[in-house]
Design an enzyme around this catalytic site. Structure first.
Site, mmCIF file in Angstrom:
data_model
loop_
_atom_site.group_PDB
_atom_site.id
_atom_site.type_symbol
_atom_site.label_atom_id
_atom_site.label_comp_id
_atom_site.label_asym_id
_atom_site.label_seq_id
_atom_site.Cartn_x
_atom_site.Cartn_y
_atom_site.Cartn_z
ATOM 1 N N GLY A 117 0.823 -1.201 0.000
ATOM 2 C CA GLY A 117 0.000 0.000 0.000
ATOM 3 C C GLY A 117 0.860 1.255 0.000
ATOM 4 O O GLY A 117 1.829 1.359 0.750
ATOM 5 N N GLY A 182 20.972 -8.964 23.444
ATOM 6 C CA GLY A 182 19.766 -8.367 24.029
ATOM 7 C C GLY A 182 19.093 -9.292 25.009
ATOM 8 O O GLY A 182 18.751 -10.430 24.658
ATOM 9 N N GLY A 184 16.193 -8.549 26.588
ATOM 10 C CA GLY A 184 14.808 -8.141 26.764
ATOM 11 C C GLY A 184 13.863 -9.313 26.557
ATOM 12 O O GLY A 184 14.277 -10.474 26.571
ATOM 13 N N GLY A 187 14.717 -11.693 23.590
ATOM 14 C CA GLY A 187 15.966 -12.391 23.849
ATOM 15 C C GLY A 187 15.833 -13.521 24.844
ATOM 16 O O GLY A 187 16.298 -14.644 24.597
ATOM 17 N N MET A 320 5.334 -2.092 22.248
ATOM 18 C CA MET A 320 5.032 -2.837 21.028
ATOM 19 C C MET A 320 4.445 -4.184 21.402
ATOM 20 O O MET A 320 5.131 -5.210 21.428
ATOM 21 C CB MET A 320 6.289 -2.975 20.176
ATOM 22 N N HIS A 446 -9.111 -22.790 45.982
ATOM 23 C CA HIS A 446 -7.928 -23.416 46.590
ATOM 24 C C HIS A 446 -7.836 -24.874 46.145
ATOM 25 O O HIS A 446 -8.828 -25.584 46.170
ATOM 26 C CB HIS A 446 -8.039 -23.360 48.117
#
Length: 468
Positions: A117, A182, A184, A187, A320, A446
């Protein structure tokens, strides 16, 4: 007229397809434009869904090797992994989801245009495919084109030895070793996948903590649990370069002491974040402004500077996350319809699908301290949970942060079994401003993992835990 619509969504990821369905439900003539041959965007095809399929498969494999004997389950012979079937099952899961999206588009009478697009102006979009070119006319457009993996200086992704999460989900054979740049969310999840099946995994993280955007205690606890998988984690280390050597990759970095180091590995996986993806959209033709970081600039209604064009998901500011994009897709459809929808961005949960899982909503201790906000903390370990003991999932804890004045719940941070599901209860409570006392006075089944929440709320309120 043919190819004339009320709303066109550019991108068919979670934000695009969710928004398109909601717009169709509200009576609009809707189309989706998708560059790739399958619907679903990154999440469905090369992100959330395939990653979770591999995470679940490897966790089953790991349990069979490490825990089944304790459960009294004896398997004859050695346990082995059929890597081809491992990847094939993941592909099957993805196929089921993309087929489901095709069904949803047909059911909701949404036209799908396959191709790139590109704006002609603010009311026309050219869609270019291999065999044809089509121009769509629409009253409204919604940019939902998502994101692509980022890299860092000195590291060029070649998709062969220097790879991203996309390639890591479809390797042809199990690697003997992998370096992940990385620590994060992406990663640590992919480190879990490969370490569980025997790959020698090293994470190199620039900051002094794993998952550095989340509460610091979560990162410390995750460091310990990933260590049990023999994952090497090099924190406070700066990658300088990565090179494809043919049969291996070389990763050079400065360690925490500033000394130069080099690791040779089968693959170097770059997991340093993602960037907004608007390549080829020709935003200038529509007059749409971008931020310096490439993200599309929007106002509180997710409207760009061009009133009939909106943007959602990874192409705008904020975390994100697929579920953020979904909420924004619905938000835009309802805003166009004249409704007054609401998104509380502070209450969008973040989840890491390691095992134990990590989940968080609201503010972290670090954020509260930096803002000078008073709080009380209640922390309950899963080692004291009867349900966790029964399943042999005793790593982790629930931590709640509560305002001492009114009992407002300010943040909830969990590392433990099924944290991704347990966090939902706290999101509901915080959205409707339920107090910590209300949260511990409701009935919890429980034994369940969620009981740890009750005890954490009790402890934050100055009372002792009552469950085991």
């Amino acid at each position: 007229m043919e190819n004339q619509y009320d709303v066109v969504f550019i991108g068919s990821g979670p934000g695009g397809y969710t928004g398109a369905i909601r717009a169709s439900q509200l009576g609009y003539k809707v189309a989706i434009v998708e560059k790739y041959s399958t619907l679903g965007g990154t999440c469905t095809n090369v992100g959330c869904i395939p990653a979770k399929a591999l995470l679940d498969s490897t966790e089953h494999f790991h349990q069979a090797k490490e825990q089944f004997k304790t459960h009294g389950i004896n398997l004859n012979g050695d346990i082995s992994l059929d890597f081809t079937q491992f990847i094939s099952r993941k592909a099957g899961v993805v196929g089921q989801n993309t087929a489901g999206l095709i069904y949803l588009m047909k059911k909701n009478k949404i036209d799908v245009h396959q191709g790139l697009g590109s704006f002609v102006d603010n009311t026309h979009l050219k869609v270019t495919a291999a065999d044809k070119e089509t121009v769509l006319t629409s009253k409204y457009f919604v940019i939902a084109t998502g994101s692509k993996p980022s890299s860092i200086p000195g590291v060029t992704i070649d998709k062969k030895r220097i790879i991203t999460s996309t390639e890591s989900l479809s390797l042809s054979a199990q690697p003997k070793s992998m370096v992940i740049i990385g620590g994060g969310v992406i990663g640590v999840e992919l480190a879990s996948v490969y370490a569980r099946i025997g790959t020698d995994v090293t994470i190199i993280e620039y900051t002094d903590s794993l998952i550095p955007t989340m509460d610091r205690e979560l990162g410390k606890a995750l460091f310990k649990t990933l260590g049990k998988l023999n994952i090497k984690m090099l924190l406070s280390s700066k990658v300088q370069s990565a090179a494809n050597l043919g049969e291996q990759a070389s990763v050079k970095f400065l360690d925490k002491d500033g000394k130069e180091q080099e690791i040779l590995t089968d693959y170097c996986l770059v997991a340093v974040g993602r960037r907004a993806y608007t390549d080829g959209l020709n935003l200038k033709a529509a007059g749409v402004e971008s931020e310096k970081n490439g993200k599309v600039k929007v106002n509180g209604q997710l409207q760009t500077n061009v009133p009939n064009i909106y943007a959602i998901g990874d192409v705008i500011d904020g975390p994100m996350l697929a579920h953020k994009a979904e909420d924004e897709g619905t938000f835009v459809a309802e805003t166009i319809n004249g409704q007054k929808p609401h998104i509380n961005y502070n209450l969008i949960p973040g989840v890491v699908y390691t095992w134990p899982e990590v989940a968080s909503v609201g503010q972290t201790e670090e954020q509260l301290k930096a803002a000078g906000i008073e709080y009380k903390s209640g922390k309950f370990p899963y080692s004291a949970s009867a349900r966790a003991r029964a399943s042999m999932d005793t790593d982790g804890f629930v931590k709640v942060l509560v305002s001492p004045k009114y009992g407002e719940v300010l943040g909830v941070h969990i590392i433990g079994p099924r944290a991704a599901d347990v966090i939902a209860q706290s999101v509901v409570g915080m959205e409707y401003e339920v107090t910590a006392e209300d949260m511990y006075r409701i009935s919890y089944a429980h034994p369940t993992y969620s009981e740890a929440l009750k005890d954490a709320y009790l402890m934050a309120s100055g009372q002792g835990a009552i469950n085991i």
